[in-house]
Design a protein around this motif. Structure first.
Motif, PDB file in Angstrom:
ATOM      1  N   THR A   1       0.848  -1.193   0.000  1.00  0.00           N
ATOM      2  CA  THR A   1       0.000   0.000   0.000  1.00  0.00           C
ATOM      3  C   THR A   1       0.885   1.245   0.000  1.00  0.00           C
ATOM      4  O   THR A   1       2.075   1.169   0.258  1.00  0.00           O
ATOM      5  N   ASP A   2       0.265   2.379  -0.346  1.00  0.00           N
ATOM      6  CA  ASP A   2       0.972   3.657  -0.253  1.00  0.00           C
ATOM      7  C   ASP A   2       0.039   4.678   0.397  1.00  0.00           C
ATOM      8  O   ASP A   2      -0.987   4.306   0.940  1.00  0.00           O
ATOM      9  N   TRP A   3       0.383   5.950   0.335  1.00  0.00           N
ATOM     10  CA  TRP A   3      -0.477   6.960   1.001  1.00  0.00           C
ATOM     11  C   TRP A   3      -1.271   7.786  -0.001  1.00  0.00           C
ATOM     12  O   TRP A   3      -1.735   8.869   0.316  1.00  0.00           O
ATOM     13  N   LYS A   4      -1.423   7.279  -1.235  1.00  0.00           N
ATOM     14  CA  LYS A   4      -2.155   8.062  -2.248  1.00  0.00           C
ATOM     15  C   LYS A   4      -3.663   8.048  -1.992  1.00  0.00           C
ATOM     16  O   LYS A   4      -4.393   8.889  -2.504  1.00  0.00           O
ATOM     17  N   SER A   5      -4.111   7.078  -1.241  1.00  0.00           N
ATOM     18  CA  SER A   5      -5.536   7.017  -0.895  1.00  0.00           C
ATOM     19  C   SER A   5      -5.649   6.397   0.497  1.00  0.00           C
ATOM     20  O   SER A   5      -4.701   5.770   0.969  1.00  0.00           O
ATOM     21  N   PRO A   6      -6.807   6.554   1.156  1.00  0.00           N
ATOM     22  CA  PRO A   6      -6.946   6.041   2.521  1.00  0.00           C
ATOM     23  C   PRO A   6      -6.661   4.546   2.617  1.00  0.00           C
ATOM     24  O   PRO A   6      -6.989   3.788   1.699  1.00  0.00           O
ATOM     25  N   VAL A   7      -6.057   4.170   3.699  1.00  0.00           N
ATOM     26  CA  VAL A   7      -5.744   2.765   3.950  1.00  0.00           C
ATOM     27  C   VAL A   7      -6.662   2.251   5.066  1.00  0.00           C
ATOM     28  O   VAL A   7      -6.713   2.822   6.149  1.00  0.00           O
ATOM     29  N   VAL A   8      -7.409   1.202   4.749  1.00  0.00           N
ATOM     30  CA  VAL A   8      -8.322   0.628   5.737  1.00  0.00           C
ATOM     31  C   VAL A   8      -7.645  -0.569   6.389  1.00  0.00           C
ATOM     32  O   VAL A   8      -7.089  -1.415   5.706  1.00  0.00           O
ATOM     33  N   GLU A   9      -7.685  -0.621   7.711  1.00  0.00           N
ATOM     34  CA  GLU A   9      -7.193  -1.826   8.363  1.00  0.00           C
ATOM     35  C   GLU A   9      -8.273  -2.336   9.323  1.00  0.00           C
ATOM     36  O   GLU A   9      -8.891  -1.577  10.056  1.00  0.00           O
ATOM     37  N   PHE A  10      -8.474  -3.637   9.281  1.00  0.00           N
ATOM     38  CA  PHE A  10      -9.510  -4.266  10.108  1.00  0.00           C
ATOM     39  C   PHE A  10      -8.926  -4.793  11.413  1.00  0.00           C
ATOM     40  O   PHE A  10      -7.829  -5.353  11.413  1.00  0.00           O
ATOM     41  N   PHE A  11      -9.664  -4.641  12.492  1.00  0.00           N
ATOM     42  CA  PHE A  11      -9.220  -5.140  13.797  1.00  0.00           C
ATOM     43  C   PHE A  11     -10.352  -5.823  14.553  1.00  0.00           C
ATOM     44  O   PHE A  11     -11.477  -5.331  14.554  1.00  0.00           O
TER      45      PHE A  11
ATOM     46  N   PHE B   1     -18.534  -3.005  13.336  1.00  0.00           N
ATOM     47  CA  PHE B   1     -19.047  -1.878  12.539  1.00  0.00           C
ATOM     48  C   PHE B   1     -18.487  -0.517  12.935  1.00  0.00           C
ATOM     49  O   PHE B   1     -18.890   0.493  12.370  1.00  0.00           O
ATOM     50  N   GLU B   2     -17.577  -0.484  13.914  1.00  0.00           N
ATOM     51  CA  GLU B   2     -16.930   0.787  14.225  1.00  0.00           C
ATOM     52  C   GLU B   2     -16.066   1.192  13.034  1.00  0.00           C
ATOM     53  O   GLU B   2     -15.307   0.372  12.505  1.00  0.00           O
ATOM     54  N   ILE B   3     -16.180   2.425  12.595  1.00  0.00           N
ATOM     55  CA  ILE B   3     -15.333   2.912  11.499  1.00  0.00           C
ATOM     56  C   ILE B   3     -14.780   4.267  11.919  1.00  0.00           C
ATOM     57  O   ILE B   3     -15.543   5.212  12.103  1.00  0.00           O
ATOM     58  N   VAL B   4     -13.468   4.347  12.133  1.00  0.00           N
ATOM     59  CA  VAL B   4     -12.875   5.574  12.660  1.00  0.00           C
ATOM     60  C   VAL B   4     -11.701   6.013  11.782  1.00  0.00           C
ATOM     61  O   VAL B   4     -10.766   5.244  11.563  1.00  0.00           O
TER      62      VAL B   4
ATOM     63  N   ILE C   1      -3.857   8.839   5.655  1.00  0.00           N
ATOM     64  CA  ILE C   1      -5.175   8.583   6.247  1.00  0.00           C
ATOM     65  C   ILE C   1      -5.332   7.081   6.461  1.00  0.00           C
ATOM     66  O   ILE C   1      -5.126   6.285   5.539  1.00  0.00           O
ATOM     67  N   VAL C   2      -5.690   6.731   7.689  1.00  0.00           N
ATOM     68  CA  VAL C   2      -5.970   5.337   7.994  1.00  0.00           C
ATOM     69  C   VAL C   2      -7.406   5.246   8.486  1.00  0.00           C
ATOM     70  O   VAL C   2      -7.852   6.079   9.261  1.00  0.00           O
ATOM     71  N   ILE C   3      -8.123   4.264   8.001  1.00  0.00           N
ATOM     72  CA  ILE C   3      -9.476   4.018   8.510  1.00  0.00           C
ATOM     73  C   ILE C   3      -9.412   2.751   9.355  1.00  0.00           C
ATOM     74  O   ILE C   3      -9.036   1.691   8.851  1.00  0.00           O
ATOM     75  N   LEU C   4      -9.779   2.880  10.608  1.00  0.00           N
ATOM     76  CA  LEU C   4      -9.815   1.699  11.467  1.00  0.00           C
ATOM     77  C   LEU C   4     -11.216   1.110  11.389  1.00  0.00           C
ATOM     78  O   LEU C   4     -12.208   1.822  11.562  1.00  0.00           O
ATOM     79  N   ALA C   5     -11.284  -0.159  11.091  1.00  0.00           N
ATOM     80  CA  ALA C   5     -12.592  -0.805  10.977  1.00  0.00           C
ATOM     81  C   ALA C   5     -12.687  -1.925  12.007  1.00  0.00           C
ATOM     82  O   ALA C   5     -11.879  -2.859  11.991  1.00  0.00           O
ATOM     83  N   GLY C   6     -13.659  -1.818  12.888  1.00  0.00           N
ATOM     84  CA  GLY C   6     -13.828  -2.806  13.954  1.00  0.00           C
ATOM     85  C   GLY C   6     -14.581  -4.029  13.471  1.00  0.00           C
ATOM     86  O   GLY C   6     -15.542  -3.939  12.704  1.00  0.00           O
ATOM     87  N   CYS C   7     -14.135  -5.186  13.919  1.00  0.00           N
ATOM     88  CA  CYS C   7     -14.767  -6.445  13.501  1.00  0.00           C
ATOM     89  C   CYS C   7     -15.405  -7.200  14.670  1.00  0.00           C
ATOM     90  O   CYS C   7     -15.883  -8.316  14.503  1.00  0.00           O
ATOM     91  N   GLY C   8     -15.370  -6.615  15.864  1.00  0.00           N
ATOM     92  CA  GLY C   8     -15.971  -7.297  17.012  1.00  0.00           C
ATOM     93  C   GLY C   8     -15.088  -8.417  17.532  1.00  0.00           C
ATOM     94  O   GLY C   8     -13.887  -8.437  17.302  1.00  0.00           O
ATOM     95  N   LYS C   9     -15.736  -9.373  18.199  1.00  0.00           N
ATOM     96  CA  LYS C   9     -14.979 -10.460  18.831  1.00  0.00           C
ATOM     97  C   LYS C   9     -14.512 -11.487  17.797  1.00  0.00           C
ATOM     98  O   LYS C   9     -15.304 -11.918  16.957  1.00  0.00           O
ATOM     99  N   THR C  10     -13.260 -11.885  17.904  1.00  0.00           N
ATOM    100  CA  THR C  10     -12.685 -12.830  16.954  1.00  0.00           C
ATOM    101  C   THR C  10     -13.563 -14.071  16.786  1.00  0.00           C
ATOM    102  O   THR C  10     -13.818 -14.531  15.682  1.00  0.00           O
ATOM    103  N   LYS C  11     -14.039 -14.587  17.917  1.00  0.00           N
ATOM    104  CA  LYS C  11     -14.830 -15.822  17.908  1.00  0.00           C
ATOM    105  C   LYS C  11     -16.107 -15.699  17.087  1.00  0.00           C
ATOM    106  O   LYS C  11     -16.588 -16.675  16.527  1.00  0.00           O
ATOM    107  N   GLU C  12     -16.667 -14.504  17.087  1.00  0.00           N
ATOM    108  CA  GLU C  12     -17.941 -14.301  16.378  1.00  0.00           C
ATOM    109  C   GLU C  12     -17.755 -13.880  14.927  1.00  0.00           C
ATOM    110  O   GLU C  12     -18.725 -13.694  14.198  1.00  0.00           O
ATOM    111  N   LEU C  13     -16.499 -13.729  14.526  1.00  0.00           N
ATOM    112  CA  LEU C  13     -16.249 -13.227  13.177  1.00  0.00           C
ATOM    113  C   LEU C  13     -16.262 -14.376  12.159  1.00  0.00           C
ATOM    114  O   LEU C  13     -15.229 -14.866  11.722  1.00  0.00           O
TER     115      LEU C  13
END
Ligand code: BES
Ligand code: MN
Ligand code: ZN
Length: 472
Positions: free
Chosen positions: A9-19, A52-55, A64-76
């Protein structure tokens, strides 16, 4: 939404990372400077990894980084991962950008790719103003081959959705013929034959002719043949009712409104054909697409009519709204007789009762052959395209008895309608190995949204049948 696989990835556009919630405190991020910024958000509780958290996080330069929440690992679950991705691609936060970049969680790149392509799909052909949002996602993955394959198949799902979603007067039998020819023309191993009204009459495919009686569009039986290897054919037959008004047994308006989705079986098979063209399996296939429109008028076929089918069996029309099984019966019998396939699989928006029985997520599978059923179910599990087996047993035929013809189209009202429909079809396949897939429930989302499918056609079935074709 277009998806491509990239290696970095680079910084030319927002980078989304899931957690997931659990890993959020030990955040791993490739850029140390941004890592510190992200840590601040986490420490202050502004991002906790909840589902569903998106920050958005930015520093003073252009990162720009977008943090995307995925909830509990077990339920994913895999489906949850797709749903979360779909929410992300439609979210307000990224709507101002043309491109986004995605860093998937470990082992989730295929699910995220499907979330992007299937979840990012919108049907906007007849909107003058399109919704804003990115048109391209770059997915970072080292599994390039596998993820690119997933993306291609997901695009075939969307191709099937386009065919269903379009206006039924546009996507009539003549247009479908054009689409099929556009799809396969010049493609190695493919040839197309179209049985027009005259031939259908001559050959006695009277069930197909009857259902199309009141339509201004011509009935057709399109046969696309694919020769990619040795051995007998596996044949697929799709229900292609371009619009189902119910015929003289007219549907109430609220049930009729979305009946352009009755082309679903044909659309799914065209999506599968797109994948066959791409992946060129060393096998032989028939794709049979009977196309009609079920309308009213003086030429409409009548309730109570006895019709001689292609198979020779006479059929009593108990209700003109049970038209799907009629056109499939003729198409199945025709394919069986003329191509002697080893296996036949039909896929059809056959019954609304499917919705009552299984809800919207599952397709209903019926077969007398356990091995065939098991391999289809396996493909259903592998792709998460969801399919459930329903029973067939010889005594069901009792429900289809009538004094005036060899077989009736319907059993008693509201009694096991999904499987009596399956039983009816089974009487037109001879001794050939056969399975029937009812997508009456799964084909379309007519409320707000369903999981990652949004609104309109779902293309459900394309992934299962593609997996089935490529892995057996
Ligand atoms: N195309 C419909 C089934 C359908 C209903 C598909 C809802 C998608 C959503 C089929 O031709 C039909 O009308 N079936 C009737 C049969 C009835 C007359 C026994 C049904 O299921 O109501
Ligand atoms: Mn109908
Ligand atoms: Zn129908």
């Amino acid at each position: 939404m277009q998806a491509v696989v990239v290696s970095k990835t680079d910084w030319k556009s927002p980078v989304v990372e899931f957690f997931c919630e659990e890993d959020v405190r030990k955040v791993e991020f490739f850029d140390n400077e941004m890592k510190a910024e992200i840590q601040k958000f986490i420490n202050s509780g502004l991002f906790s990894g909840k589902k569903f958290e998106i920050v958005p996080v930015t520093n003073h330069s252009k990162k720009i980084v977008i943090l995307a929440g995925c909830g509990k690992t077990k339920e994913l679950s895999p489906t949850q991962m797709r749903i979360i991705t779909a929410k992300l691609v439609h979210s307000q936060v990224i709507s101002g950008y043309n491109t986004i970049q995605i860093i998937p969680m470990k082992g989730r790149d295929s699910e995220i790719a499907e979330g992007v392509v299937i979840g990012g799909y919108t049907w906007e052909k007849y909107l003058t103003e399109k919704a804003p949002g990115p048109s391209k996602a770059m997915i970072k993955s080292s599994n390039v081959k596998e993820v690119e394959k997933i993306i291609f198949i997901a695009e075939s799902v969307n191709y099937a959705r386009d065919l269903v979603n379009d206006d039924s007067d546009f996507m009539n039998s003549v247009q479908i013929e054009r689409e099929v020819k556009k799809l396969v023309s010049g493609k190695k191993g493919f040839s197309v034959k179209v049985l027009e009204e005259k031939e259908l009459k001559k050959l006695g495919l009277n069930l197909i002719l009857a259902v199309n009686g009141a339509s201004p569009y011509p009935p057709k039986l399109i046969i696309a043949k694919y020769n990619g290897g040795k051995g007998k054919y596996t044949a697929f037959v799709g229900k292609g009712v371009t619009y189902d008004s119910g015929g003289l047994g007219l549907k109430p308006s609220e049930y009729m409104k979305y009946m352009r989705d009755d082309i679903g079986g044909v659309a799914v098979l065209m999506g599968v054909m797109r994948n066959v063209i791409k992946f060129r399996p060393k096998k032989n296939f028939i794709f049979a697409l009977p196309l009609v429109e079920n309308m009213i008028g003086s030429k409409a076929y009548k309730t109570g009519k006895i019709i001689k089918s292609y198979s020779g069996k006479t059929v009593e029309v108990e209700h003109t709204d049970a038209e799907g099984r009629l056109i499939l019966a003729d198409a199945l019998a025709y394919v069986d007789k003329n191509y002697k396939p080893e296996t036949m699989i039909d896929i059809a928006t056959l019954t609304g009762a499917c919705i009552t029985a299984l809800g919207y997520d599952y397709m209903a599978l019926m077969s007398r052959d356990d091995e065939l059923a098991d391999s289809l179910l396996k493909s259903g599990q592998k792709t998460n395209d969801r399919m459930w087996r329903m029973p067939l047993y010889p005594e069901l035929l009792d429900y289809l008895k009538t004094k005036d013809a060899d077989i009736n189209t319907l059993g008693p009202p509201r009694v096991a309608s999904v499987i009596t429909a399956g039983e009816f079809l089974s009487r037109f396949v001879g001794n050939t190995r056969w399975a029937h897939i009812d997508i009456g429930a799964a084909v379309f989302v007519n409320d707000d949204h369903r999981w990652y499918f949004g609104h309109g056609a779902t293309g459900k079935g394309v992934r299962i049948l593609t997996d089935f074709i490529l892995s057996h």
